[in-house]
Design a protein around this motif. Sequence first.
Motif, short mmCIF file in Angstrom:
data_model
loop_
_atom_site.label_atom_id
_atom_site.label_comp_id
_atom_site.label_asym_id
_atom_site.label_seq_id
_atom_site.Cartn_x
_atom_site.Cartn_y
_atom_site.Cartn_z
N VAL A 1 0.86 -1.19 0.00
CA VAL A 1 0.00 0.00 0.00
C VAL A 1 0.89 1.24 0.00
O VAL A 1 2.06 1.17 0.36
N PRO A 2 0.36 2.40 -0.40
CA PRO A 2 1.16 3.63 -0.40
C PRO A 2 1.55 4.06 1.01
O PRO A 2 0.85 3.75 1.99
N THR A 3 2.66 4.78 1.13
CA THR A 3 3.08 5.31 2.43
C THR A 3 2.06 6.29 2.98
O THR A 3 1.70 6.24 4.16
N PHE A 4 1.59 7.21 2.13
CA PHE A 4 0.55 8.17 2.50
C PHE A 4 -0.75 7.78 1.81
O PHE A 4 -0.75 7.34 0.67
N GLY A 5 -1.86 7.98 2.49
CA GLY A 5 -3.16 7.72 1.88
C GLY A 5 -3.88 6.57 2.54
O GLY A 5 -3.38 5.91 3.45
N HIS A 6 -5.06 6.29 2.07
CA HIS A 6 -5.91 5.27 2.67
C HIS A 6 -5.30 3.89 2.48
O HIS A 6 -5.10 3.43 1.37
N GLN A 7 -4.99 3.23 3.60
CA GLN A 7 -4.39 1.90 3.56
C GLN A 7 -5.39 0.82 3.98
O GLN A 7 -5.51 -0.20 3.32
N SER A 8 -6.08 1.06 5.07
CA SER A 8 -7.08 0.12 5.56
C SER A 8 -7.90 0.82 6.64
O SER A 8 -7.68 2.00 6.92
N LYS A 9 -8.84 0.08 7.24
CA LYS A 9 -9.69 0.65 8.28
C LYS A 9 -9.64 -0.22 9.53
O LYS A 9 -9.39 -1.43 9.47
N VAL A 10 -9.89 0.40 10.66
CA VAL A 10 -9.95 -0.33 11.93
C VAL A 10 -11.11 -1.30 11.89
O VAL A 10 -12.25 -0.93 11.55
N SER A 11 -10.82 -2.55 12.20
CA SER A 11 -11.83 -3.60 12.17
C SER A 11 -12.66 -3.61 13.46
O SER A 11 -12.37 -2.87 14.41
N LYS A 12 -13.63 -4.45 13.48
CA LYS A 12 -14.47 -4.57 14.67
C LYS A 12 -13.65 -5.01 15.87
O LYS A 12 -13.79 -4.44 16.97
N SER A 13 -12.78 -6.00 15.67
CA SER A 13 -11.96 -6.46 16.80
C SER A 13 -10.92 -5.42 17.19
O SER A 13 -10.63 -5.24 18.37
N GLY A 14 -10.35 -4.72 16.20
CA GLY A 14 -9.40 -3.66 16.50
C GLY A 14 -10.05 -2.55 17.31
O GLY A 14 -9.44 -1.99 18.24
N ALA A 15 -11.28 -2.21 16.96
CA ALA A 15 -12.02 -1.19 17.69
C ALA A 15 -12.32 -1.65 19.12
O ALA A 15 -12.20 -0.88 20.09
N ARG A 16 -12.71 -2.89 19.25
CA ARG A 16 -13.04 -3.43 20.58
C ARG A 16 -11.82 -3.37 21.51
O ARG A 16 -11.92 -2.98 22.67
N ASP A 17 -10.66 -3.72 20.98
CA ASP A 17 -9.47 -3.79 21.83
C ASP A 17 -8.92 -2.41 22.18
O ASP A 17 -8.39 -2.21 23.28
N THR A 18 -8.99 -1.46 21.25
CA THR A 18 -8.33 -0.17 21.45
C THR A 18 -9.26 0.92 21.95
O THR A 18 -8.78 1.93 22.51
N GLY A 19 -10.56 0.78 21.73
CA GLY A 19 -11.48 1.85 22.05
C GLY A 19 -11.69 2.82 20.91
O GLY A 19 -12.44 3.80 21.05
#
Length: 490
Positions: free
Chosen positions: A211-229
């Motif tokens: 993926v590019p260094t700058f720009g949209h790479q991916s999004k926080v997943s449901k599990s990522g959101a649950r763990d990090t807030g």
Amino acid sequence: MYFIGYDLGSSSLKTALVDSETGETLAVIKTPAEELGIDAPHPGWAEQDPELWWKCICEGTREVLSKTRVAPGAISGIGIAYQMHGLVTLDGTGQCVRPAIIWCDSRAVSIGEQTLGELGEPQCREHLLNEPGNFTASKLRWVQQEEPEAFNKTKTFLLPGDYIAYRLSGKAQTTASGLSEGILWDFQKGQPAYWLLGHWGMPDSLLPEIVPTFGHQSKVSKSGARDTGLSEGTPILYRAGDQPNNAFTLNVLEPGIVAATGGTSGVLYGITDSPKVAELRRFNHFLHVNHAPDRLRIGQLLCINGAGSLYRWLKDQLDVSGYDEMNTLAEAVPVGSDGLLCFPFGNGAERMLDNKSIGASFSGLEFNRHHKGHLCRAALEGIAFAFRYGMELMEGSGLPFKTIRAGNDNLFQSDIFTTTLAALGQTTIELYEVTGAVGAARACMVEQLGLEEYLEHTAGRDYLATVLPVKEVGDYRIAYLRWKDELQKK
């Protein structure tokens, strides 16, 4: 709206929150309170459990949101900076196959040398701009050779920052810059060095998505959101190794200005626009964050493994309250430390010393003459001498040192260190009150502004002070030449 930036080092994680419009820093959190440990099950090894990194991400994120009272839904982007050259191996279920092999691990030195002999210097010079060395690719080869069961379980490999992004999003991805720091990028073809994996009998499928260094790479997943807030769907907009990110943070994007850090390791990072390299062994060449196919920008990186790690070790051995007391003690000692010399090379193989592990040492110690202050000053001077030695290597390859820019932390808070370095190189040092985590957060602004407007927006921001080289350099030079002469005998 706000951006979060992470800077994952080998001793801690820093989490920063900045305003997405102005780039103003609201908070910077360090996690954990104590330093992360480094496991060394064998001499020369250095490993960490990636799960500890993730724990720090979760704790740091929740703490910075709580401290600033910013709602998760107000976070509009994430930037990630990370310790370079590490190796994380994942199995088919996304679990780590083994502990991460981190940057200061020396086990793959011989593999890099063997591969250089097999491929030949011209191939490495023209396509990799580096010898394989002791980097991510060689570490992966070590796993293949020495831990075949673990290698057979491995379905993909990631750099440390890629792993953080993977835990946030569930996507195994990397960048061209990241592959180049792992010595897995073909600069001539502008693509991954598939032929190197083939040389070792490894499948191309081990490479993650680019993926590019700058720009949209991916999004926080449901599990990522649950763990990090964080909120599910929060975009990841930037990732880079800590040294390219540090250079970006200091607006070091063009030839002539060099970024420096003096943390656990010491680093000099300059920029060239030439694909021709004179040095393969002692410093390295990576795609810089602003590289483009029609605008070549290559970062030249020289690393001194034993830098701040030496000063930290010395603090732990002395009965002192902290670094401020050490610096005060050192200031009472004259330039040259009354003949006491220090060699700060006790943190594994030093690439600028041809991958030798010569250890750290003090030389010329006299029990009836030298005291704590001498030890502290000799350590600071020895680290500055190591920086100057690296500068000479880089200058010899054509890299100019018009100005050094550095964050005002760690070693650069010491007047002795900065004055010695400026004097020996007759180089101006500019200090900025900024951290890599803040830079990673601000990098998200590039998505909305573009790089050129971002640079205009941030020019001069965080400037703190300038250290000018002293005119009387005789004592500094005498001490340095004594140090260099003894180093060359080791």
